[in-house]
Design a protein around this motif. Structure first.
Motif, mmCIF file in Angstrom:
data_model
loop_
_atom_site.group_PDB
_atom_site.id
_atom_site.type_symbol
_atom_site.label_atom_id
_atom_site.label_comp_id
_atom_site.label_asym_id
_atom_site.label_seq_id
_atom_site.Cartn_x
_atom_site.Cartn_y
_atom_site.Cartn_z
ATOM 1 N N ILE A 21 37.994 97.014 4.841
ATOM 2 C CA ILE A 21 38.240 95.709 4.228
ATOM 3 C C ILE A 21 38.542 94.725 5.340
ATOM 4 O O ILE A 21 39.500 94.894 6.105
ATOM 5 C CB ILE A 21 39.406 95.755 3.218
ATOM 6 N N SER A 22 37.708 93.704 5.444
ATOM 7 C CA SER A 22 37.845 92.706 6.501
ATOM 8 C C SER A 22 38.300 91.387 5.906
ATOM 9 O O SER A 22 37.707 90.898 4.942
ATOM 10 C CB SER A 22 36.516 92.508 7.237
ATOM 11 N N ASP A 23 39.350 90.842 6.478
ATOM 12 C CA ASP A 23 39.826 89.513 6.105
ATOM 13 C C ASP A 23 39.213 88.536 7.100
ATOM 14 O O ASP A 23 39.660 88.432 8.246
ATOM 15 C CB ASP A 23 41.353 89.470 6.161
ATOM 16 N N LEU A 24 38.179 87.832 6.671
ATOM 17 C CA LEU A 24 37.419 86.979 7.574
ATOM 18 C C LEU A 24 38.135 85.676 7.894
ATOM 19 O O LEU A 24 37.668 84.911 8.744
ATOM 20 C CB LEU A 24 36.038 86.690 6.972
ATOM 21 N N GLN A 25 39.231 85.423 7.213
ATOM 22 C CA GLN A 25 40.027 84.241 7.518
ATOM 23 C C GLN A 25 41.083 84.558 8.574
ATOM 24 O O GLN A 25 41.344 83.758 9.462
ATOM 25 C CB GLN A 25 40.703 83.714 6.257
ATOM 26 N N THR A 28 41.090 90.166 10.636
ATOM 27 C CA THR A 28 41.665 91.512 10.660
ATOM 28 C C THR A 28 40.831 92.444 9.787
ATOM 29 O O THR A 28 40.181 92.008 8.830
ATOM 30 C CB THR A 28 43.113 91.518 10.136
ATOM 31 N N SER A 29 40.858 93.731 10.114
ATOM 32 C CA SER A 29 40.155 94.751 9.338
ATOM 33 C C SER A 29 41.058 95.969 9.181
ATOM 34 O O SER A 29 41.755 96.344 10.122
ATOM 35 C CB SER A 29 38.843 95.163 10.019
ATOM 36 N N GLU A 30 41.005 96.590 7.992
ATOM 37 C CA GLU A 30 41.802 97.778 7.709
ATOM 38 C C GLU A 30 40.951 98.812 6.983
ATOM 39 O O GLU A 30 40.115 98.455 6.143
ATOM 40 C CB GLU A 30 43.029 97.434 6.852
ATOM 41 N N LEU A 31 41.197 100.083 7.302
ATOM 42 C CA LEU A 31 40.487 101.183 6.657
ATOM 43 C C LEU A 31 41.223 101.633 5.405
ATOM 44 O O LEU A 31 42.456 101.687 5.381
ATOM 45 C CB LEU A 31 40.342 102.355 7.619
ATOM 46 N N TYR A 32 40.426 102.010 4.357
ATOM 47 C CA TYR A 32 40.999 102.496 3.106
ATOM 48 C C TYR A 32 40.135 103.625 2.553
ATOM 49 O O TYR A 32 38.949 103.736 2.900
ATOM 50 C CB TYR A 32 41.100 101.369 2.076
ATOM 51 N N PRO A 33 40.710 104.447 1.660
ATOM 52 C CA PRO A 33 39.917 105.519 1.031
ATOM 53 C C PRO A 33 38.754 104.952 0.230
ATOM 54 O O PRO A 33 38.783 103.800 -0.217
ATOM 55 C CB PRO A 33 40.933 106.215 0.115
ATOM 56 N N PHE A 224 35.770 95.988 18.776
ATOM 57 C CA PHE A 224 35.407 95.500 17.453
ATOM 58 C C PHE A 224 35.938 94.079 17.260
ATOM 59 O O PHE A 224 37.008 93.721 17.757
ATOM 60 C CB PHE A 224 35.953 96.411 16.361
ATOM 61 N N ASN A 225 35.188 93.282 16.487
ATOM 62 C CA ASN A 225 35.524 91.869 16.343
ATOM 63 C C ASN A 225 35.343 91.422 14.901
ATOM 64 O O ASN A 225 34.237 91.273 14.415
ATOM 65 C CB ASN A 225 34.624 91.040 17.274
ATOM 66 N N THR A 226 36.473 91.206 14.200
ATOM 67 C CA THR A 226 36.418 90.684 12.837
ATOM 68 C C THR A 226 36.490 89.176 12.921
ATOM 69 O O THR A 226 37.544 88.560 12.793
ATOM 70 C CB THR A 226 37.585 91.222 11.981
ATOM 71 N N ASN A 227 35.370 88.578 13.155
ATOM 72 C CA ASN A 227 35.267 87.135 13.328
ATOM 73 C C ASN A 227 34.159 86.649 12.409
ATOM 74 O O ASN A 227 33.052 87.199 12.425
ATOM 75 C CB ASN A 227 34.957 86.846 14.808
ATOM 76 N N TYR A 301 29.521 96.083 10.660
ATOM 77 C CA TYR A 301 29.438 94.630 10.776
ATOM 78 C C TYR A 301 30.450 94.031 11.751
ATOM 79 O O TYR A 301 30.406 92.829 12.016
ATOM 80 C CB TYR A 301 29.600 93.978 9.400
ATOM 81 N N ILE A 302 31.341 94.847 12.289
ATOM 82 C CA ILE A 302 32.284 94.326 13.289
ATOM 83 C C ILE A 302 32.005 94.946 14.656
ATOM 84 O O ILE A 302 32.750 94.734 15.606
ATOM 85 C CB ILE A 302 33.751 94.563 12.872
#
Length: 359
Positions: A21-25, A28-33, A224-227, A301-302
């Motif tokens: 899940i990437s917060d494009l604002q 940040t990115s976080e892994l989840y099940p 990695f780059n969540t931009n 994608y990152i």
């Protein structure tokens, strides 16, 4: 009835076993099940109460925990009853008006940059990356910057060997007399020459290792780059090669300096002419969704995509290399990271590139 509304800037990438899940604002990115993905898809269509009715008591508790995580991380918000949920979705289209975004030069002589000034303007190049294998004087750094005074160029990054003359006064002089340099990387630096207390116009890095052009292409979470622009570019185009042009140390004009195919030499062909050569843009629209292994990866994608060093295992009917990047040690099917250079399945390709680099 309660409804969970996902913010439009929340982007979900589904992998084989889990999601990102990437917060494009917030970048940040976080892994989840993987179960998170099914829940978030249901939340787009049903109320929280309707979803809870689908599960037994134990599973309902898990759903509630997931909802708390979504709220805690501010991935969305809860509304009640007849709230209009038709929020405008974020467009995933990517458009750049300029013909080239990035120019990479493995430079031998500074004089080459004077010849490229018009090409930078004609192609509306935004970023210039210069790699030098020899030490540069402070005057040469300033000269590089001044060549592009009042140009369309947004910024210059320079990667150069460290030398004894580089001290605080050296860097302060660059800070006062340059405008477009946004990044300086000095490699083969045994230790930082001074404590960096002042704020400069540019980022400043001293690296112990000997940075080589061939070091490029490594896949690691630290890169990695969540931009938002980079993610949108990766969704629509190749995350490394799109709108990039380069000149290697011998003057060959290429899409990437490490790729074998040359589209002419800068001594007798302009960048504009090279760009129009058949095949120059053949990899520009090869996304991670087309690359073996990457298409099933939650990080696709990152992460950037290297076509210069690949496993050389999969090709299209047009002989386009869609193999996994060679320098990636991640397995999206087991979610394990291992040292890529020790993978026995990569040894043939590693040997191939070592032979090429030795030539």
């Amino acid at each position: 009835m309660r409804y969970f509304n996902i913010f439009s800037t929340i982007f979900i990438t589904k992998g084989v076993n889990r999601i990102l899940i990437s917060d494009l604002q917030r970048n940040t990115s976080e892994l989840y099940p993987l179960e998170f993905y099914d829940l978030m898809e249901e939340l787009k269509k049903k109320s929280i109460e309707e979803i809870l009715e689908m599960y037994d008591k134990e599973s309902q508790d898990i759903v509630q925990e997931y909802l708390e995580i979504l709220l805690e991380n501010e991935y969305g918000f809860i509304t009640r009853n007849n709230w209009d949920r038709n929020f405008p979705a974020l467009s995933y289209e990517y458009s750049e008006p300029n013909r080239i975004n990035d120019l990479f030069i493995e430079i031998a002589e500074i004089s080459l940059l004077n010849r490229l000034r018009n090409a930078v303007e004609n192609l509306e190049i935004r970023h210039l990356v210069i790699y030098s294998s020899r030490s540069l004087t402070v005057e040469e750094f300033i000269s590089i910057d001044h060549i592009f005074t009042s140009s369309v160029l947004m910024g210059i990054e320079i990667i150069s060997p460290f030398h004894a003359a580089i001290d605080q006064a050296y860097i302060q002089k660059l800070n006062h007399e340059t405008e477009r340099i946004y990044s300086l990387i000095f490699y083969q630096c045994p230790q930082k020459p001074f404590k960096i207390k002042d704020e400069f116009k540019f980022s400043l890095n001293f690296v112990k290792e000997h940075l080589k052009i061939s070091s490029c292409g490594k896949v690691d979470m630290k890169y990695f780059n969540t931009n938002l622009p980079k993610v949108l570019e990766a969704i629509n185009h190749n995350s490394c090669l799109y709108k990039k042009i380069s000149i290697d140390i011998e003057g060959n004009i290429k899409n990437c300096p490490l790729m074998p195919e040359s589209f002419g030499k800068i001594q007798n062909r302009s960048l504009e002419e090279a760009l129009m050569q058949p095949g120059f843009k053949r990899y520009w629209n090869i996304t991670k969704d087309s690359i073996e292994g990457c298409k099933d990866c939650e990080f696709r994608y990152i992460c950037t995509d290297c076509r210069a060093y690949t496993e050389r295992s999969h090709y299209t009917s047009e002989n386009i290399d869609i193999s996994k990047p060679l320098k990636c040690g991640y397995n999206p099917y087991t979610n394990e990271w291992k040292e890529w250079s020790k993978n026995p399945l990569k040894q043939k390709a590693i040997h191939h590139y070592e032979i090429q680099e030795a030539k």
